[in-house]
Design an enzyme around this catalytic site. Structure first.
Site, mmCIF file in Angstrom:
data_model
loop_
_atom_site.group_PDB
_atom_site.id
_atom_site.type_symbol
_atom_site.label_atom_id
_atom_site.label_comp_id
_atom_site.label_asym_id
_atom_site.label_seq_id
_atom_site.Cartn_x
_atom_site.Cartn_y
_atom_site.Cartn_z
ATOM 1 N N HIS A 127 -24.954 5.947 -12.166
ATOM 2 C CA HIS A 127 -25.211 4.837 -13.098
ATOM 3 C C HIS A 127 -24.378 4.940 -14.355
ATOM 4 O O HIS A 127 -24.718 4.351 -15.384
ATOM 5 C CB HIS A 127 -26.713 4.796 -13.453
ATOM 6 C CG HIS A 127 -27.573 4.484 -12.260
ATOM 7 N ND1 HIS A 127 -28.920 4.746 -12.214
ATOM 8 C CD2 HIS A 127 -27.268 3.931 -11.061
ATOM 9 C CE1 HIS A 127 -29.415 4.379 -11.041
ATOM 10 N NE2 HIS A 127 -28.433 3.878 -10.318
ATOM 11 N N CYS A 135 -13.839 -2.150 -22.040
ATOM 12 C CA CYS A 135 -13.590 -3.454 -22.648
ATOM 13 C C CYS A 135 -14.110 -4.572 -21.760
ATOM 14 O O CYS A 135 -14.006 -4.498 -20.535
ATOM 15 C CB CYS A 135 -12.070 -3.631 -22.884
ATOM 16 S SG CYS A 135 -11.675 -5.173 -23.725
ATOM 17 N N CYS A 140 -8.245 -6.954 -19.690
ATOM 18 C CA CYS A 140 -7.993 -5.636 -20.316
ATOM 19 C C CYS A 140 -8.692 -4.553 -19.495
ATOM 20 O O CYS A 140 -9.853 -4.720 -19.103
ATOM 21 C CB CYS A 140 -8.542 -5.631 -21.751
ATOM 22 S SG CYS A 140 -8.279 -4.043 -22.585
ATOM 23 N N CYS A 216 -12.297 -3.401 -28.752
ATOM 24 C CA CYS A 216 -11.316 -2.659 -27.962
ATOM 25 C C CYS A 216 -10.076 -2.307 -28.784
ATOM 26 O O CYS A 216 -9.432 -3.194 -29.348
ATOM 27 C CB CYS A 216 -10.908 -3.507 -26.752
ATOM 28 S SG CYS A 216 -9.673 -2.689 -25.726
#
Ligand code: BV8
Length: 319
Positions: A127, A135, A140, A216
């Site tokens: 998980h 991002c 991206c 980001c």
């Protein structure tokens, strides 16, 4: 259950089987980290017991209120960094060092197995991790692993002292209010803020301005998200392929340890049946006899159930 209270016959039969076992799996859940002080999800005081918590672990929640979801994850990052691996984490890491054909499937995102020195090549994070970020911009590919910055941005600062519920104080930071809410629910063992009878105006979780949320560094404008797998998202493909490769090998699997998990979340919980289908015997370590894979009565002839705290039982049975 302390070591002395593990039934002798069970300890003996399990130890004999462990000695003859080569290919071993472990499925780990939040109960493994409980005695490190991290709340579980569905037990008393669990994070998921509150409607708020469960509904925060979905892509929809993030799309709707990224500020609140980031406050929830920032608080859990903070708690996990304050916690220490316990003797169960260390016992599993030691077994991995002794046996390269022991692999661990962890549902936990708290990073404690890694900090106990569990070899990364034998630790599969089903998980994801609280300490990975990625991002959300569609074009991206930025992913950063082991981002331990706490808080990840100033706006998500968690108050130094254990935040207490501060009714009607308007200077609560969003993160402080979020942690107050979780602390209050955790402490009061409430299953929701509503049970605490907190009207909305007392818990202020103000919206953090979008531009103060983590963004980001690669593309400059994509919002970063926690690198965990939310409900409705598929598990990491590479991780599942590695686990499937181990399970699909022709040789049998000798044992699967099922430690501190309610085994309610799929496909993670499904690995127990897959291991069984390859010949594995099942050893469950749990505080609650009801929580066996396949539900109450899910154990079969020759399986083991070790009832009690994983941090006390695992060091004993894995000796
Ligand atoms: C997916 C990360 C494709 C985020 C989490 C069938 C097949 C496939 C999917 C599904 C299916 N049926 C339903 C689904 C959908 C869903 C699902 O399983 N829902 C459940 C609620 C029924 N699954 C998914 O969405 C998965 N994705 O399959 O993609 C798909 C998509 C949609 C539909 C179909 C297919 C993704 C699931 C991952 C979700 N992310 N976490 C975050 O952490 O914020 S899940 C979350 O639950 C945690 O990761 C946690 O690890 C996990 C399991 O919980 P546990 O670890 O077991 O913790 P819990 O509190 O429940 O239990 C603790 C246990 O410890 C208790 O038994 C307690 O007694 C014991 N204990 C306590 N203290 C101790 C102890 N034991 C020992 N010692 C102690 N001291």
């Amino acid at each position: 259950m302390s070591s002395s209270s593990i039934p002798k016959a069970d300890l003996e039969s399990f130890s004999n089987h462990l000695k003859q076992s080569r290919r071993i799996l472990a499925l780990l859940g939040a109960g493994l980290s409980a005695s490190s002080g991290l709340p579980t999800f569905r037990g008393t005081g669990g994070l998921w017991r509150s409607h708020e918590a469960t509904s925060l672990a979905t892509p929809e929640a993030f799309a709707q209120d990224a500020a609140l979801v980031w406050q929830f994850y920032s608080y859990r990052r903070h708690m996990a960094l304050q916690a220490q691996p316990n003797l169960a984490h260390h016992a599993l890491a030691a077994l991995a060092r002794r046996n390269p054909e022991f692999i661990t499937l962890s549902q936990n995102v708290d990073g404690l197995s890694q900090r106990a020195g569990h070899r990364a090549s034998q630790l599969h994070l089903l998980h994801g991790s609280l300490f990975d970020v990625r991002c959300t911009a569609f074009d991206c590919d930025f992913i950063q692993q082991n981002n331990f910055t706490d808080p990840i941005v100033p706006a998500l600062a968690i108050p130094r002292e254990q935040a207490q519920l501060k009714p009607s104080e308007t200077d609560n930071t969003g993160a402080e209010a979020a942690s107050s809410l979780y602390n209050a629910m955790h402490t009061a063992n409430a299953s929701s803020a509503k049970e605490l009878d907190i009207s909305d105006d007392r818990i202020e979780i103000p919206q953090i301005p979008h531009d103060e949320l983590p963004h980001c560094p690669q593309c400059g404008d994509g919002l970063l998200r926690p690198g965990v797998v939310w409900f409705g998202e598929t598990l990491p493909r590479r991780t599942m392929a590695a686990v499937d490769a181990f399970i699909d090998e022709p040789r049998k699997i000798d044992l699967i340890l099922v430690v501190g998990t309610s085994a309610k979340v799929y496909p993670a919980a499904g690995y127990v049946d897959e291991a069984r289908a390859k010949g594995a015997k099942v050893a469950v370590v749990n505080m609650d006899r009801k929580d066996t894979p396949g539900g109450p009565g899910g154990l079969q002839e020759g399986d083991w159930f070790f009832e009690g705290d994983a941090s006390k039982i695992l060091p004993e049975i894995l000796k």
